[in-house]
Design an enzyme around this catalytic site. Structure first.
Site, PDB file in Angstrom:
ATOM      1  CG  ASP A 238       1.418 -16.489  11.983  1.00 52.06           C
ATOM      2  OD1 ASP A 238       0.609 -15.814  11.311  1.00 52.06           O
ATOM      3  OD2 ASP A 238       1.130 -17.598  12.467  1.00 52.06           O
TER       4      ASP A 238
ATOM      5  CG  HIS B 183      -4.150   7.380   0.269  1.00 49.34           C
ATOM      6  ND1 HIS B 183      -5.209   6.574   0.549  1.00 49.34           N
ATOM      7  CD2 HIS B 183      -3.183   7.012   1.122  1.00 49.34           C
ATOM      8  CE1 HIS B 183      -4.892   5.771   1.546  1.00 49.34           C
ATOM      9  NE2 HIS B 183      -3.673   6.032   1.915  1.00 49.34           N
TER      10      HIS B 183
ATOM     11  CE  LYS C  94      -6.039  -1.631   5.912  1.00 50.15           C
ATOM     12  NZ  LYS C  94      -5.272  -0.769   5.004  1.00 50.15           N
TER      13      LYS C  94
ATOM     14  CD  GLU D  58      -2.875   1.054   2.455  1.00 47.51           C
ATOM     15  OE1 GLU D  58      -3.266  -0.059   2.847  1.00 47.51           O
ATOM     16  OE2 GLU D  58      -3.242   2.131   2.958  1.00 47.51           O
TER      17      GLU D  58
HETATM   18  C1  MEV Z   1      -5.850   3.032   5.286  1.00 46.76           C
HETATM   19  O1  MEV Z   1      -5.090   1.910   4.898  1.00 46.76           O
HETATM   20  C2  MEV Z   1      -5.800   3.242   6.788  1.00 46.76           C
HETATM   21  C3  MEV Z   1      -6.705   4.359   7.339  1.00 46.76           C
HETATM   22  O2  MEV Z   1      -8.041   4.121   6.913  1.00 46.76           O
HETATM   23  C4  MEV Z   1      -6.599   4.304   8.843  1.00 46.76           C
HETATM   24  C5  MEV Z   1      -7.582   5.208   9.571  1.00 46.76           C
HETATM   25  O3  MEV Z   1      -8.651   5.534   9.025  1.00 46.76           O
HETATM   26  O4  MEV Z   1      -7.255   5.584  10.716  1.00 46.76           O
HETATM   27  C6  MEV Z   1      -6.312   5.698   6.797  1.00 46.76           C
END
Ligand code: MEV
Length: 430
Positions: free
Chosen positions: A282, A380, A266, A82
């Protein structure tokens, strides 16, 4: 030992030069980083690792820069597909460095193994019978691996849990707490659980069913903390206070709402997994542990916290299970994983856990800072545009040029990228 994790202009160099600069900064030779040139793993080695292998699958490997963890400069290898993740972590590590970097700790590497016991006449009596034999059971585990014992690891405790009601009625679960030192420990703990099973059947008169580690490794935690000086947070039209309070409000959203917490966590795992993968560990185990830990109160919530200190600086913390090792399995046989350990100059699994949790905290900050200000898309998009440009067929200098045009047009789409490329190529052929 790494002289510095701060390498200005790293981004603008070609890959060969970056490897040279990284080797210099980490006081390594270029040969030490050679596995990164080839992906590290030969198809033959892959064939020894998994069944039915037909080749390998590569990921980009970049360096998280600017990290200082417990006063030590560290270049962090990150394997991830990513865009923005490595840049985000490096940028936030730079802000944190102005506040002394990351302070991190790791608990003792105590893993949990679970042994399920069914068909018990009296679960309460069986539970106590197991406790009566605790010393004997623990020393039986210690006999399995004398080397681990010599290194300071070994069986630490036994706990017996009662499940009075389940879809199949009552049963017992024995937890074996096992210090696995520098291993991830899955093999050690699974072996120990299987070894204890017959004796537990004798002691309880029941039937042992499952014998397996728990990925909710809540006795093997890593913790990181950082302070970002207020003035480091200000940029463009945003004041330091605005950015700080925006980040705290963004965190409060995740603390209160599981829908947001999943995305927030995430973002943390973007950084965590990248280092976990780069070191051959892992990542499914780490993911499972992280999310189960985030739900330990019965309600899924944020793994991190954000607030301010008495001077008004932004303060972040992250605590999560971190079952990673530096011996055994892929961590030992994957040449790129070995290069990663060398690059970070670490000697123990605890040091690795401390670096990983620091990267997770930095990554979380990168996301919250962007979300609380200009939004995530701006950063991004320029990186995404490069991928779109490559996918459309751009090569060499065309990639940056095409990406810049797509961003300027605010149309980062493959069809538009192909159209521009066609126009350029036609111009070239005319
Ligand atoms: C994207 O890979 C991760 C985010 O969505 C994390 C977040 O929203 O805090 C930008």
């Amino acid at each position: 030992m790494t002289q510095t994790s701060r390498i200005p202009g790293f981004y603008n160099q070609d890959l060969e030069k970056r490897r040279e600069l990284a080797a210099q900064a980490a006081a390594l030779t270029r040969e030490d980083l050679l596995p990164y040139l080839t992906g590290g793993l030969s198809p033959e080695q892959a064939g020894h690792m998994v069944e039915n292998a037909i080749g390998t699958h590569a990921l980009p490997l970049g360096l998280g820069l600017n990290f200082v963890v417990n006063g030590r400069e560290v270049l962090v290898p990150m394997a991830i597909e990513e865009p923005s993740v490595i840049a985000g972590a490096s940028f936030m590590a730079k802000l944190a460095r102005a506040g002394g970097g990351f302070q991190a700790t790791a608990s003792e590497p105590n893993m949990i193994g679970q042994i399920q016991i069914l068909n018990l006449a009296d679960i309460y009596a069986a539970r106590l019978a197991i406790y009566e034999h605790k010393a004997e059971l623990l020393s039986a585990v210690d006999e399995i691996d004398p080397l681990l014992k010599k290194l300071g690891g070994g069986a630490r405790d036994l706990e017996v849990r009662i499940f009075e009601a389940s879809p199949i009625g009552p049963f017992l679960v024995v937890h074996l707490i096992y210090d696995v030192r520098d291993a991830m420990g899955a093999n050690a703990i699974n072996t120990a659980c299987e070894r204890l099973a017959p004796r537990l059947e004798q002691i309880t008169g029941g039937r042992v069913h499952l014998r397996i580690l728990s990925n909710l490794a809540d006795q093997r935690l890593a913790r990181a903390r950082c302070t970002i000086p207020l003035n480091e947070l200000a940029f463009e039209e945003y004041s330091g206070e605005q950015v700080r309070d925006g980040i705290i409000a963004a965190w409060a959203f995740a603390a209160a709402d599981p829908y947001r917490a999943a995305t927030h966590n995430k973002g943390i795992m973007n950084g965590v997994d990248a280092v976990v993968i780069a070191t051959g560990n892992d990542w499914r185990a780490i993911e499972a542990g992280a999310h189960a830990y985030a739900a330990r109160s019965g309600r899924y919530t944020s793994l991190s916290t954000w607030g301010k200190d008495a001077a008004g600086n932004l303060v972040g913390t992250l605590e999560m299970p971190m079952a990673v090792g530096i011996v055994g399995g892929a961590t030992k046989v994957h040449p790129a994983a070995q290069a990663a350990i060398k690059l970070m100059g670490i000697q123990t699994a605890a040091e690795l856990a401390e670096i990983i949790v620091s990267v997770g905290l930095a990554q979380n900050l990168a996301a919250l800072r962007a979300l609380a200000t200009e939004g995530i898309q701006r950063g991004h998009m320029s990186l995404h545009a490069r991928q779109v440009a490559i996918a459309a067929g751009a090569r060499g200098e065309q990639i940056e040029k095409l990406a810049a045009q797509l961003v300027a047009e605010k149309t980062v789409r493959i069809d538009r990228a192909e159209e521009i490329l066609r126009q350029w190529n036609q111009g070239h052929n005319d």
